[in-house]
Design a protein around this motif. Sequence first.
Motif, PDB file in Angstrom:
ATOM      1  N   VAL A 129       7.965  -5.184 -22.172  1.00 10.41           N
ATOM      2  CA  VAL A 129       6.830  -4.527 -21.519  1.00 10.41           C
ATOM      3  C   VAL A 129       7.190  -3.646 -20.331  1.00 10.41           C
ATOM      4  CG1 VAL A 129       5.002  -6.118 -22.217  1.00 10.41           C
ATOM      5  CG2 VAL A 129       6.418  -6.663 -20.246  1.00 10.41           C
ATOM      6  N   GLY A 130       8.461  -3.623 -19.931  1.00 11.88           N
ATOM      7  CA  GLY A 130       8.875  -2.725 -18.851  1.00 11.88           C
ATOM      8  C   GLY A 130       8.520  -3.243 -17.474  1.00 11.88           C
ATOM      9  N   GLY A 131       8.766  -2.409 -16.442  1.00 10.03           N
ATOM     10  CA  GLY A 131       8.540  -2.832 -15.053  1.00 10.03           C
ATOM     11  C   GLY A 131       9.879  -3.142 -14.412  1.00 10.03           C
ATOM     12  N   THR A 132       9.859  -3.318 -13.082  1.00  6.93           N
ATOM     13  CA  THR A 132      11.132  -3.501 -12.392  1.00  6.93           C
ATOM     14  C   THR A 132      11.237  -4.845 -11.690  1.00  6.93           C
ATOM     15  OG1 THR A 132      10.139  -2.367 -10.552  1.00  6.93           O
ATOM     16  CG2 THR A 132      11.565  -1.066 -11.963  1.00  6.93           C
ATOM     17  N   GLY A 133      10.152  -5.577 -11.628  1.00  9.52           N
ATOM     18  CA  GLY A 133      10.210  -6.889 -10.980  1.00  9.52           C
ATOM     19  C   GLY A 133      10.080  -6.815  -9.472  1.00  9.52           C
ATOM     20  N   LEU A 134       9.447  -5.751  -8.963  1.00  5.58           N
ATOM     21  CA  LEU A 134       9.254  -5.662  -7.504  1.00  5.58           C
ATOM     22  C   LEU A 134       7.794  -5.888  -7.119  1.00  5.58           C
ATOM     23  CD1 LEU A 134      11.497  -2.614  -6.556  1.00  5.58           C
ATOM     24  CD2 LEU A 134      11.782  -4.976  -5.830  1.00  5.58           C
ATOM     25  N   GLY A 135       6.907  -5.771  -8.125  1.00  7.71           N
ATOM     26  CA  GLY A 135       5.460  -5.828  -7.857  1.00  7.71           C
ATOM     27  C   GLY A 135       5.042  -7.052  -7.054  1.00  7.71           C
ATOM     28  N   LEU A 136       5.437  -8.238  -7.505  1.00  4.57           N
ATOM     29  CA  LEU A 136       4.978  -9.460  -6.831  1.00  4.57           C
ATOM     30  C   LEU A 136       5.621  -9.633  -5.459  1.00  4.57           C
ATOM     31  CD1 LEU A 136       4.705 -12.033  -9.768  1.00  4.57           C
ATOM     32  CD2 LEU A 136       2.856 -11.004  -8.452  1.00  4.57           C
ATOM     33  N   ALA A 137       6.888  -9.158  -5.320  1.00  2.00           N
ATOM     34  CA  ALA A 137       7.537  -9.238  -4.002  1.00  2.00           C
ATOM     35  C   ALA A 137       6.758  -8.361  -3.012  1.00  2.00           C
ATOM     36  CB  ALA A 137       8.988  -8.781  -4.098  1.00  2.00           C
ATOM     37  N   ILE A 138       6.303  -7.196  -3.477  1.00  2.00           N
ATOM     38  CA  ILE A 138       5.504  -6.311  -2.605  1.00  2.00           C
ATOM     39  C   ILE A 138       4.163  -6.971  -2.279  1.00  2.00           C
ATOM     40  CG2 ILE A 138       4.292  -4.085  -2.499  1.00  2.00           C
ATOM     41  CD1 ILE A 138       6.617  -2.866  -4.089  1.00  2.00           C
ATOM     42  N   CYS A 139       3.513  -7.563  -3.308  1.00  2.00           N
ATOM     43  CA  CYS A 139       2.220  -8.255  -3.067  1.00  2.00           C
ATOM     44  C   CYS A 139       2.387  -9.324  -1.995  1.00  2.00           C
ATOM     45  CB  CYS A 139       1.716  -8.941  -4.337  1.00  2.00           C
ATOM     46  SG  CYS A 139       1.172  -7.794  -5.583  1.00  2.00           S
ATOM     47  N   LYS A 140       3.469 -10.101  -2.124  1.00  2.00           N
ATOM     48  CA  LYS A 140       3.690 -11.207  -1.183  1.00  2.00           C
ATOM     49  C   LYS A 140       3.831 -10.657   0.247  1.00  2.00           C
ATOM     50  CE  LYS A 140       6.764 -15.204  -0.685  1.00  2.00           C
ATOM     51  NZ  LYS A 140       7.466 -15.047   0.557  1.00  2.00           N
ATOM     52  N   GLU A 141       4.645  -9.595   0.390  1.00  2.00           N
ATOM     53  CA  GLU A 141       4.820  -9.009   1.728  1.00  2.00           C
ATOM     54  C   GLU A 141       3.480  -8.539   2.286  1.00  2.00           C
ATOM     55  OE1 GLU A 141       7.237  -8.514   3.993  1.00  2.00           O
ATOM     56  OE2 GLU A 141       8.628  -9.720   2.816  1.00  2.00           O
ATOM     57  N   ILE A 142       2.700  -7.844   1.427  1.00  2.00           N
ATOM     58  CA  ILE A 142       1.424  -7.289   1.906  1.00  2.00           C
ATOM     59  C   ILE A 142       0.482  -8.420   2.340  1.00  2.00           C
ATOM     60  CG2 ILE A 142      -0.668  -6.047   1.206  1.00  2.00           C
ATOM     61  CD1 ILE A 142       1.107  -4.269  -0.550  1.00  2.00           C
ATOM     62  N   ILE A 143       0.345  -9.438   1.475  1.00  2.00           N
ATOM     63  CA  ILE A 143      -0.575 -10.542   1.794  1.00  2.00           C
ATOM     64  C   ILE A 143      -0.109 -11.265   3.060  1.00  2.00           C
ATOM     65  CG2 ILE A 143      -1.466 -12.772   0.968  1.00  2.00           C
ATOM     66  CD1 ILE A 143      -2.706 -10.437  -0.511  1.00  2.00           C
ATOM     67  N   GLU A 144       1.184 -11.518   3.157  1.00  2.00           N
ATOM     68  CA  GLU A 144       1.679 -12.249   4.337  1.00  2.00           C
ATOM     69  C   GLU A 144       1.528 -11.418   5.604  1.00  2.00           C
ATOM     70  OE1 GLU A 144       5.536 -13.801   3.320  1.00  2.00           O
ATOM     71  OE2 GLU A 144       4.648 -15.324   2.007  1.00  2.00           O
ATOM     72  N   ARG A 145       1.716 -10.094   5.483  1.00  2.00           N
ATOM     73  CA  ARG A 145       1.522  -9.244   6.664  1.00  2.00           C
ATOM     74  C   ARG A 145       0.067  -9.260   7.125  1.00  2.00           C
ATOM     75  NH1 ARG A 145       4.736  -4.906   7.832  1.00  2.00           N
ATOM     76  NH2 ARG A 145       3.197  -4.573   9.463  1.00  2.00           N
ATOM     77  N   HIS A 146      -0.860  -9.558   6.189  1.00  2.00           N
ATOM     78  CA  HIS A 146      -2.272  -9.703   6.562  1.00  2.00           C
ATOM     79  C   HIS A 146      -2.565 -11.092   7.137  1.00  2.00           C
ATOM     80  CE1 HIS A 146      -3.065  -6.078   4.113  1.00  2.00           C
ATOM     81  NE2 HIS A 146      -4.244  -6.021   4.711  1.00  2.00           N
ATOM     82  N   GLY A 147      -1.561 -11.947   7.161  1.00  2.00           N
ATOM     83  CA  GLY A 147      -1.773 -13.316   7.653  1.00  2.00           C
ATOM     84  C   GLY A 147      -2.231 -14.263   6.551  1.00  2.00           C
ATOM     85  N   GLY A 148      -2.058 -13.836   5.282  1.00  2.00           N
ATOM     86  CA  GLY A 148      -2.493 -14.679   4.166  1.00  2.00           C
ATOM     87  C   GLY A 148      -1.331 -15.312   3.417  1.00  2.00           C
ATOM     88  N   LYS A 149      -1.656 -15.850   2.235  1.00  2.00           N
ATOM     89  CA  LYS A 149      -0.650 -16.529   1.407  1.00  2.00           C
ATOM     90  C   LYS A 149      -0.960 -16.225  -0.044  1.00  2.00           C
ATOM     91  CE  LYS A 149       0.363 -21.011   3.238  1.00  2.00           C
ATOM     92  NZ  LYS A 149      -0.153 -22.333   3.080  1.00  2.00           N
ATOM     93  N   ILE A 150       0.076 -16.159  -0.875  1.00  2.00           N
ATOM     94  CA  ILE A 150      -0.162 -15.896  -2.298  1.00  2.00           C
ATOM     95  C   ILE A 150       0.623 -16.902  -3.120  1.00  2.00           C
ATOM     96  CG2 ILE A 150       1.682 -14.130  -2.387  1.00  2.00           C
ATOM     97  CD1 ILE A 150      -0.038 -12.671  -4.493  1.00  2.00           C
TER      98      ILE A 150
END
Length: 392
Positions: free
Chosen positions: A342-363
Motif C-alpha cells: 500500500v505504500g507510504g514511508t512510515g513517518l505519519g504516526l511519528a508526526i501525529c505523536k509529535e503534534i499531539i504531544e506538542r499540544h499537551g495530549g497523548k496518542i
Amino acid sequence: MDKQIAIIALDDEPNILSAFQRLFFNESFQIFTTTDYKQALEVLDKENIKIVLSDQRMPDIDGVDFLKMVKERKPDVVRMLITGHTDIKAAEDAINVGQVYSFINKPWNTDELKATISRALKHYDLVVENRKLFEATIAKNEDLEILNRKLKNMYEVQKEFTSTVSHELRTPLASIKSTVDLVLSKTAGELNEDQVKFLSKAKNNVDRLGRLINDILDLTKLESGKTKLNIEFNDLQPLIAEVVDIQKILAQEKGLFLDHQLPEKLVKIPFDADKMHQVFNNLIGNAIKFTKEGGITVFCGDYTDSNYIKICIKDTGPGISPDDQDKLFHKFQQLGESTSQVGGTGLGLAICKEIIERHGGKIWVESKVGQGSTFCFILPVTERRGAYGKEE
Ligand SMILES: Nc1ncnc2c1ncn2[C@@H]1O[C@H](COP(=O)(O)OP(=O)(O)OP(=O)(O)O)[C@@H](O)[C@H]1O
Ligand SMILES: [Mg+2]
C-alpha cells in the motif's frame, strides 16, 4: 607472619599503654603504643591505620589537638579519646565538631572497651567502603555525562544533516517535477502511450519523494521544537467533518464506509488547525489504506479526566499485535507485508505523536489482530501557556 598495625594508642602513662598491649595481644592485628605524639604521626603516615586512641591530658599536646592533626592527615581513621571525668566537656566538644568518633572513660571495663573497638573497626571498614562506592559513582556519573554530551552532539549533527540534506534535495526535485509536468502536458510536443505511461510513473515517484522530504523536514522541525504551533480556540467538529468529506471519496472507491458520530458541537479547545488536519488526514488515511472490508468511524470517546477531550478513529482493518503497537509511533516503522503493497514511508504516526504531544495530549492505539484498530488521542481543553514553541 607479622601482624599488621591497625591501631595506634598515645598516652603519657606507660602502664596504660601496656594495658592496651595486653588487651589486644590475641587479636589478628597489632596495636602500636607510644608516649611520643610525633612518633604516632609517623606511624600513621606509614601504616594502614584504622583507629587512633589518644589520652586527653598529656604534657606536650592535648588529645583533642592531636586527633585534629590525625583527622587532617587521614580523615577516614576512627579517632577515640581516652578521658577522665574532668575532661568530659572537652571530649563532648570534640565529638560535636567531628574530630572524635567516641571517647573511652578511665577507668574502663575491658569487655566494653573491646566491644567499642570492634564497633570502631567495623565503622572504619564501612566508611572506606562508602568512600569507594561514592568515588565509583562519581566516576560513573562523569562517564555518563561525557557519553550524554557526545550523544547530544551526535543527535544535533544528525538533525542538522537531515534538515540540510532535505532542503538541498527540494530544489532539484522541484525542477524535475516541473519538467516532467511540462512534458506530460504535451506543451513540448505529442507523446505516445508508452511515453505517457513512463512519465506518469516518474511523476508519481517524484511526488512520493517530495512527500517524504516534507515529512522528514516536518518531523525534524517538530522534534527540535522549531515548529511554532499556531494555536486558536476552536471547535474540532467542522475540521473533522471536512477531512471526512474529502477522504470519503477514497473510502468509497475501496467500497468502505467512512462516518463520523460526533455531536453537532464539541467544546472549544486550543489547537493548531493545520497540524490537526495533518493528524486526521494520516489517521483516517491509514484506516482507509489498511482496511479491506467494512469501514471507518470517527467518534468522541469517554474520558475520565474532564480537562481533556478524546477522539477516536476506529476501523475494521487487520488489527495490530501488541508488540507492533509499541513500535508504530516510531519513525519509519511499517508493519507486515500489507504495507509494501500500500505504500507510504512510515513517518505519519511519528508526526501525529509529535503534534499531539506538542499540544499537551497523548496518542495510542487499541487493537487486536483480526478485530480492527482504534487510534485514540486526548487533547487538553485549556491552553498550555508557553508550551507551543517558538519559530526560529
Ligand atoms: N489503521 C491501521 N491498521 C493497521 N495497521 C496500521 C494502521 N495504521 C497504521 N498501521 C501500521 O503502522 C505503520 C505506520 O503508520 P504510518 O502512518 O506511520 O506510516 P505509513 O502510513 O506506512 O506511511 P506514511 O504515513 O508516512 O505515508 C503502517 O505502515 C502500518 O503498518
Ligand atoms: Mg500513514
